[in-house]
Design a protein around this motif. Structure first.
Motif, short mmCIF file in Angstrom:
data_model
loop_
_atom_site.label_atom_id
_atom_site.label_comp_id
_atom_site.label_asym_id
_atom_site.label_seq_id
_atom_site.Cartn_x
_atom_site.Cartn_y
_atom_site.Cartn_z
N THR A 73 22.36 -7.79 -2.68
CA THR A 73 21.96 -9.23 -2.76
C THR A 73 21.38 -9.45 -1.47
O THR A 73 21.42 -10.55 -0.80
CB THR A 73 23.02 -10.35 -3.24
N ALA A 74 20.84 -8.27 -0.68
CA ALA A 74 20.36 -8.51 0.75
C ALA A 74 19.42 -9.61 0.66
O ALA A 74 18.43 -9.76 -0.43
CB ALA A 74 19.84 -7.31 0.83
N ASP A 75 19.60 -10.37 1.64
CA ASP A 75 18.41 -11.46 1.90
C ASP A 75 17.35 -10.74 2.42
O ASP A 75 17.10 -10.02 3.33
CB ASP A 75 19.13 -12.33 2.93
N HIS A 81 21.90 -16.89 8.00
CA HIS A 81 21.78 -18.40 8.03
C HIS A 81 23.34 -19.15 8.46
O HIS A 81 23.46 -20.28 7.85
CB HIS A 81 21.45 -18.76 6.71
N GLY A 82 23.84 -18.76 9.42
CA GLY A 82 24.96 -19.32 9.72
C GLY A 82 26.02 -19.24 9.00
O GLY A 82 26.36 -18.18 7.91
N MET A 83 27.03 -20.21 8.81
CA MET A 83 28.32 -20.19 7.96
C MET A 83 27.97 -20.79 6.68
O MET A 83 28.55 -21.86 6.09
CB MET A 83 29.35 -20.74 8.84
N ASN A 84 26.65 -20.19 5.92
CA ASN A 84 26.17 -21.02 4.83
C ASN A 84 26.13 -19.70 3.81
O ASN A 84 25.37 -18.63 4.16
CB ASN A 84 24.74 -21.63 4.85
N PHE A 85 26.74 -19.77 2.52
CA PHE A 85 26.66 -18.56 1.65
C PHE A 85 26.26 -19.11 0.22
O PHE A 85 26.86 -20.17 -0.09
CB PHE A 85 28.10 -17.85 1.69
N SER A 86 25.73 -18.25 -0.32
CA SER A 86 25.09 -18.66 -1.89
C SER A 86 25.57 -17.69 -2.80
O SER A 86 25.73 -16.27 -2.51
CB SER A 86 23.63 -18.72 -2.04
N VAL A 87 26.21 -18.30 -3.95
CA VAL A 87 26.69 -17.61 -5.13
C VAL A 87 25.72 -17.89 -6.12
O VAL A 87 25.70 -19.09 -6.72
CB VAL A 87 28.09 -17.50 -5.29
N THR A 243 17.40 -23.32 -4.96
CA THR A 243 16.21 -23.60 -4.40
C THR A 243 15.96 -22.71 -3.29
O THR A 243 14.83 -22.22 -3.19
CB THR A 243 15.78 -25.16 -4.17
N ASN A 244 16.77 -22.58 -2.42
CA ASN A 244 16.93 -21.75 -1.31
C ASN A 244 18.36 -21.10 -1.32
O ASN A 244 19.57 -21.59 -1.69
CB ASN A 244 16.89 -22.52 -0.11
N LEU A 245 18.19 -19.75 -0.81
CA LEU A 245 19.30 -18.87 -0.84
C LEU A 245 19.74 -18.60 0.60
O LEU A 245 18.88 -18.25 1.39
CB LEU A 245 19.17 -17.58 -1.55
N TYR A 246 20.86 -18.96 0.91
CA TYR A 246 21.43 -18.85 2.39
C TYR A 246 22.42 -17.76 2.28
O TYR A 246 23.65 -17.84 1.59
CB TYR A 246 22.06 -20.35 2.83
N ASN A 247 22.21 -16.63 3.05
CA ASN A 247 23.22 -15.50 2.88
C ASN A 247 23.84 -15.20 1.47
O ASN A 247 25.08 -15.25 1.25
CB ASN A 247 24.16 -15.61 3.95
N PRO A 248 22.95 -14.93 0.46
CA PRO A 248 23.46 -14.53 -0.72
C PRO A 248 24.35 -13.48 -0.98
O PRO A 248 24.09 -12.22 -0.23
CB PRO A 248 22.17 -14.21 -1.83
N VAL A 249 25.43 -13.85 -1.48
CA VAL A 249 26.45 -12.74 -1.48
C VAL A 249 27.11 -12.18 -2.93
O VAL A 249 27.55 -11.24 -3.18
CB VAL A 249 27.83 -13.08 -0.75
#
Length: 883
Positions: A73-75, A81-87, A243-249
């Motif tokens: 899931t590499a961005d 994106h700081g302490m923001n994470f997307s699942v 809509t936007n992915l922030y540090n997708p894990v």
């Protein structure tokens, strides 16, 4: 009954671990702190418990990179994106379960205790609350009865936030984004009961882990600022449609979910009206601004075209284009029908006959018949599944979405409840179907008991239309969620549920097997939202999840053809998930410019061909009227059967793979015919055919009379006229082309400058021929082609030694014919042969499109006027004769 949960689903455990590993290296933190509130001249202090982090940001970044590598899931931005994470988790795969379990796991591993779940709507809030309730016992058994409290924020009980901050237990607070996004919200205003401070400060002080459910609805600057203002330790975003992915894990997209069998398989039962163009069909598509001072309406009408009546979009305004008779190409059924008002604010139009249409609403075109048949398809499919699954203890539910409550339940002048047309049709169809012997074992309840409506109500208890976000909707969502388990009980009569389409987000019952949308106005319901209400795998009467793919099939009854449904679904998946379906989406970078070889126009081999074929021609035709009447009359007589207007149903199984959204026909076409047209007046059939064919009125009359098919006009006038026009034109063109004569138009030629003007770019594919020997053709790099036969032909021309020169004629090289312009394919010269060969169509026998045979006849007649030119139709170079 009680829903049971499987704690060992690998993909859910992977999603949980994707978040918990972010904090790898963090010790178990007690989280004790002194909670202080300052006011002018004083300070209030208490001991509380919050979240704290001891590892560095650099360590977290390293952890995230490792997680992304593991989960692929590499961005793409390679930006932290700081302490923001997307699942990312597909609808129906247990997204809420995953983030609730993540809460327990984060507490177990690191001691984090304070969590805030932010939701965008009432429906999702009620869904989260319901999940907290039904999973509580399950999680308590998994996590050794960890002390956990949860509540929904209530602006009337802001003092509860003090306990949220001070409690030593795990605290979960559910917040609607609209309750804290604005400065004027109670949570953001100083409160005397809290020492003059704002309630939100209790949340900010504990550095909560914020979980955002459906974050795509919270991407505005105001909402993002509001979430940041909660002072989160980190923000976790969970959705199927980011809509936007922030540090997708972690990512479980629709293709993965379908491949792994984690959601129901999908079938589309498309129900559409056919051959129903005898009445005035009108559909208001939209009302929009055109320029600064003009409002226009986009209206779908049945419009006269050169060949037949076609459903087309037209633009109406109140200045010049308000007459539907003119906009329809002067179809009689629209005569005297005018647009009187166009209302942009309310998205509606008013017509001169008193009809008012809202955006998306339809008049005519078998609307009622189609909707009634959709209900029939839903009932039939429901009963088949119920009879099949009854012994397995699986309750079958069907969900109808409607946009007007009155269509299901209405009220008379005295306020008494009466059935709307949908309810009447349902009971009529259900009683008819349930009487069949094969359903004797499941015939336990009356029709009136098995269907019910979930709609918001006014203060008098009357059901009404709402938008899904009103205070009235609050109680409706609670009712839907409260009765979730009882609906799964086979002893509960309710099986067919009617609900307002605005309330769609609340419906996530696992045993919804049929979804039917009966909207009369424009629906903004996306396909993924529509099918999402029934994607969850079903459960049996013991609450156990069923994983059998043959059972888990969701049938969507749609008022559109399968291709439209599938295309819309595929585009949404591409847009929402960033999934690129191989072979379906073209890469702009693969588009190449086609270059002509420099100086080809001076090449003697090219000029030898060009000087023979560059002349333009015109044609004349002759035919005998008596022969036309006889042949056309015979053609009309042999037309296919003229059928009455009908509703057509087709079942297609949906497949979602890396190649895209495709279908497999599961059931043969099924057509329900309706009664003969009861019109008091018939259209002027002779005039209609005369206008389309440009024959005399007498000739048209004689053709119809000779055909013996006059009675068919009463069955379906418009279908008869369109079929007759097609039959007459085919006969007429055949006679015209049999007697066609071409002659050169003085000195008019195809100018060489047209080669310079053509700036052709194409996508390279398996048919594109890459030029190896440019001396034998006019092209420098590529020849754009349409089939494997053409590609093989080009390769042979280049490799066969006795082919001296060849090229594919450009699209602007057109020969006029009675049925449209014709573009021959190839020009070829063989060594030692001073003749130019034209290849009409490089296709095999039986592969020509309609009309191509007639155009080839015209091509032969055209080139008879050119000395030294031979015209043939072949499929390969070796087929060319007289070499």
């Amino acid at each position: 009954m009680k829903l049971l949960f499987d704690p060992n689903q690998p993909y859910q455990l992977d999603a949980v671990r994707a978040v918990t590993d972010i904090f790898e290296g963090q010790g178990l933190c007690g989280g004790e702190f002194e909670f202080s509130l300052y006011t002018a001249g004083s300070m209030f202090s208490e001991d509380g418990f919050g979240n704290r982090i001891s590892i560095s940001v650099e360590q977290i970044m390293e952890n995230v990179k490792a997680i992304q590598l593991r989960n692929n899931t590499a961005d793409a931005t390679e930006h932290f994106h700081g302490m923001n994470f997307s699942v990312e988790m597909e609808t129906g795969t247990g997204k809420t379960y995953v983030y609730l379990r993540t809460i327990y796991e984060l507490n177990k591993l690191y001691g984090f205790r304070k969590f805030v779940i932010v939701v965008p709507s009432i429906a999702i809030r009620e869904g989260v609350l319901k999940n907290l309730q039904i999973t509580h016992e399950h999680f308590q058994s998994l996590y050794d009865k960890t002390s956990l409290n949860f509540e929904v924020y209530d602006s009337k009980k802001v003092s509860n936030l003090r306990n949220f901050a001070l409690s030593n237990a795990v605290q979960v607070l559910v917040l609607n984004i609209d309750s804290f996004a604005k400065d004027e919200n109670i949570i953001n205003k100083p409160n005397d009961k809290l020492s003059g401070k704002s309630p939100i400060e209790f949340i900010q002080a504990v550095c909560p882990i914020v979980i955002v459910d459906e974050p795509q609805n919270m991407e505005t600057d105001i909402r993002k600022k509001a979430i940041k203002n909660l002072n989160p330790l980190c923000t976790l975003r969970y959705s199927a449609t980011h809509t936007n992915l922030y540090n997708p894990v972690y990512s479980l997209n629709p293709v993965n979910a379908y491949d792994l069998g984690l959601v129901k398989q999908i079938e589309v039962d498309s129900v559409v009206g056919e051959n129903a163009k005898n009445d005035a069909f009108i559909k208001l598509e939209s009302v929009q601004h055109s320029g600064k001072n003009k409002i226009v309406a986009k209206i779908l009408l049945d419009v006269n075209t050169q060949k037949e009546v076609k459903r087309k979009s037209v633009t109406a305004d109140l200045k010049d284009n308000y007459d539907l008779f003119k906009l329809s190409g002067e179809r009689e059924i629209y005569r005297d029908l005018l647009v009187d008002e166009i209302n942009f604010q309310e998205q509606r139009i008013s017509l001169s006959n008193g009809l008012i249409l809202e955006a998306g609403e339809t008049q005519g075109g078998l609307k009622d018949e189609v909707q009634k048949y959709m209900i029939r398809c839903t009932v039939e499919e429901h009963l088949k599944k119920e009879a099949r699954y009854a012994k397995k203890g699986i309750k079958v539910l069907s969900l109808f979405f409607i946009d007007k409550v009155k269509n299901y339940r209405d009220y008379d002048d005295t306020g008494n409840i009466i059935l709307g047309k949908f309810a009447q049709w349902f009971e009529e169809i259900y009683n008819e179907e349930i009487r069949k012997p094969i359903y004797a074992a499941i015939k336990k309840f009356d029709a009136k008991e098995v269907h019910g409506g979930y709609f918001s109500q006014d203060v008098k208890g009357k059901m009404k239309d709402t938008n899904g976000e009103t205070l009235l909707d609050n109680d409706t969502y609670k009712l839907i969620m409260r009765e979730k388990e009882s609906l799964l009980d086979t002893k509960t009569p309710l099986r067919f549920i009617f609900s307002h389409s605005a309330l769609r987000e609340g419906w996530d019952n696992p045993n919804v097997f049929q979804i039917c949308t009966l909207n009369e106005t424009k629906s903004d319901l996306k396909k993924r939202q529509e099918i999402g209400r029934g994607l969850r795998l079903c459960v049996d009467s013991a609450g156990e999840r069923i994983y059998d793919k043959d059972i888990n099939r969701l049938t969507v009854i749609a008022n559109e053809c399968y291709d439209d449904f599938a295309n819309a679904l595929q585009k949404e998946i591409e847009s929402d998930c960033g999934v690129v379906f191989s072979g379906r989406i073209k890469n702009k970078r693969e588009r190449q410019k086609i270059n002509y070889r420099k100086g080809f126009e001076l090449d003697p081999k090219f000029l030898e061909i060009w000087d023979k074929i560059k002349y333009k021609t015109k044609y004349s035709v002759t035919y005998k009227t008596d022969e036309l009447i006889a042949l056309a009359g015979k053609a009309v007589e042999e037309m296919p059967k003229v059928t009455r207007p009908s509703v057509h149903s087709e079942r297609v199984g949906v497949k979602i793979t890396n190649e895209g959204v495709s279908g497999e026909l599961l059931r043969a076409n099924k057509t329900q015919l309706y009664g003969e047209d009861q019109r008091n007046t018939l259209p002027d059939v002779v005039s209609y055919i005369q206008n389309k064919t440009e024959l005399t009125r007498r000739t048209v009359f004689d053709i119809i009379a000779q055909s013996g098919r006059i009675k068919d006009i009463l069955v379906n006038p418009q279908l008869f006229m369109d079929c007759a026009v097609s039959a007459v034109k085919e006969t007429l063109y055949g006679l015209m082309i049999d007697g066609i004569q071409y002659e050169k138009i003085g000195g008019k030629i195809y100018e060489m400058t047209l080669f310079d003007d053509a700036d052709l770019e194409v996508y390279l594919d398996e048919f594109t021929h890459m030029v190896q020997n440019a001396d034998k053709t006019i092209y420098e790099n590529y020849i754009p082609l349409d089939s494997s036969v053409e590609s093989r032909f080009a390769k042979d021309c280049e490799s066969i030694e006795n082919v001296e020169f060849y090229f594919k004629l450009p699209a602007w090289f057109k020969i006029p014919t009675p049925i449209g312009n014709y573009n021959p394919d190839w020009a070829i010269v063989f060594k030692g042969v001073r003749k130019v060969y034209f290849v009409a169509e490089t296709k095999g026998e039986g592969e020509l499109r309609a009309g191509e045979e007639l155009k080839i006849k015209c091509g032969k007649a055209h080139f008879r006027e050119f000395e030294g030119v031979i015209y043939e139709r072949v499929s390969k170079v070796s087929d060319i004769t007289s070499q």
